[in-house]
Design an enzyme around this catalytic site. Sequence first.
Site, PDB file in Angstrom:
ATOM      1  N   GLU A 133     -45.856 -32.933  16.524  1.00  0.00           N
ATOM      2  CA  GLU A 133     -44.517 -32.872  17.080  1.00  0.00           C
ATOM      3  C   GLU A 133     -43.810 -34.196  16.871  1.00  0.00           C
ATOM      4  O   GLU A 133     -44.310 -35.077  16.185  1.00  0.00           O
ATOM      5  CB  GLU A 133     -44.556 -32.486  18.558  1.00  0.00           C
ATOM      6  CG  GLU A 133     -45.351 -33.428  19.464  1.00  0.00           C
ATOM      7  CD  GLU A 133     -45.347 -32.933  20.909  1.00  0.00           C
ATOM      8  OE1 GLU A 133     -44.323 -33.141  21.582  1.00  0.00           O
ATOM      9  OE2 GLU A 133     -46.363 -32.346  21.350  1.00  0.00           O
TER      10      GLU A 133
ATOM     11  N   ASP B 162     -51.931 -31.240  17.437  1.00  0.00           N
ATOM     12  CA  ASP B 162     -50.579 -31.289  17.998  1.00  0.00           C
ATOM     13  C   ASP B 162     -49.685 -32.102  17.067  1.00  0.00           C
ATOM     14  O   ASP B 162     -49.775 -33.324  16.993  1.00  0.00           O
ATOM     15  CB  ASP B 162     -50.638 -31.920  19.391  1.00  0.00           C
ATOM     16  CG  ASP B 162     -49.276 -32.001  20.074  1.00  0.00           C
ATOM     17  OD1 ASP B 162     -48.258 -31.659  19.452  1.00  0.00           O
ATOM     18  OD2 ASP B 162     -49.239 -32.423  21.250  1.00  0.00           O
TER      19      ASP B 162
ATOM     20  N   ASP C  99     -52.188 -25.833  29.451  1.00  0.00           N
ATOM     21  CA  ASP C  99     -52.673 -27.010  28.739  1.00  0.00           C
ATOM     22  C   ASP C  99     -52.407 -28.227  29.608  1.00  0.00           C
ATOM     23  O   ASP C  99     -51.396 -28.301  30.304  1.00  0.00           O
ATOM     24  CB  ASP C  99     -52.032 -27.150  27.358  1.00  0.00           C
ATOM     25  CG  ASP C  99     -50.528 -27.323  27.389  1.00  0.00           C
ATOM     26  OD1 ASP C  99     -50.056 -28.484  27.459  1.00  0.00           O
ATOM     27  OD2 ASP C  99     -49.811 -26.305  27.341  1.00  0.00           O
TER      28      ASP C  99
END
Length: 283
Positions: A173, A171, A82
Amino acid sequence: MTVRRSGSPRPPARSLATVGGILLAIISLLLGLPGTAAAVTDYAPEPTHPGQDWAGSEIAKHEGIAPGGGAPSLLASVHGVDVSSHNRNVAWSTLWKSGVRFAYVKATESKSYTNPYFTQQYNGSYRVGMIRGAYHFATPNTSSGAAQANYFVDHGGGWSKDGKTLPGALDMEYNPYGSVCYGLSKAGLVNWMKDWFRTYKKRTGRDAVLYTSTRWWKQCTGNSTAFGRINPLWIPRYGSSVGELPAGWSFHTFWQYTSSGPTVGDHNRFNGAYSRLKALANG
């Protein structure tokens, strides 16, 4: 005919409604109930350094794990990477020759940032033969889930049934700008993600992938089981095993096993054979 007695004026309905609305707003603020005042969301400013945020950029900082674990030994797996703008122009042919067969590319963050290297990274990986997908770095305190999902789809996060495009990824986080859970309650974060995933599926027809760590998931969602049956899991853990999974998932789909390697990008493994990766791309 009704005659009102002198000296007994009818109370003005508009005034009573205004007073009632004020009282409701005060009660809502004090008790945290959804109401007139609570319905207005005071969003944080847009991110100031989105080029420094990528999948896993905050994991090592908060979980105390050193980047660069050993490569896992998995029989049925496919090697991937990634990348984001901090990787700049990527030598995709070199990665292909090293055995990399898929890539996830950061497309957007919040609803104001697009990766300036996205075209080179997204199209470049495709041209050398890789199966590729895009991901969105979420900032749930800056705008709604629907707004960010729409921004993502409009700026590279869409999907097409060409056999080489993976569903988009969200994503989730640690917040790079403040409170690790973005100042939201556990239920608030879960609802924000539901809004994002619902909007993404409406726009693309696909259930998106979720990138998150088990520790963050427990802390910020209360270890919610709301997504495990629907959304494929992409989990970061830098070491020789994937470790404990968040609640709701019995297996992972992608594993980010190191944040650095002999070639550019974070390194990942798809949990299955290449034919299953192609099946995921095809929907």
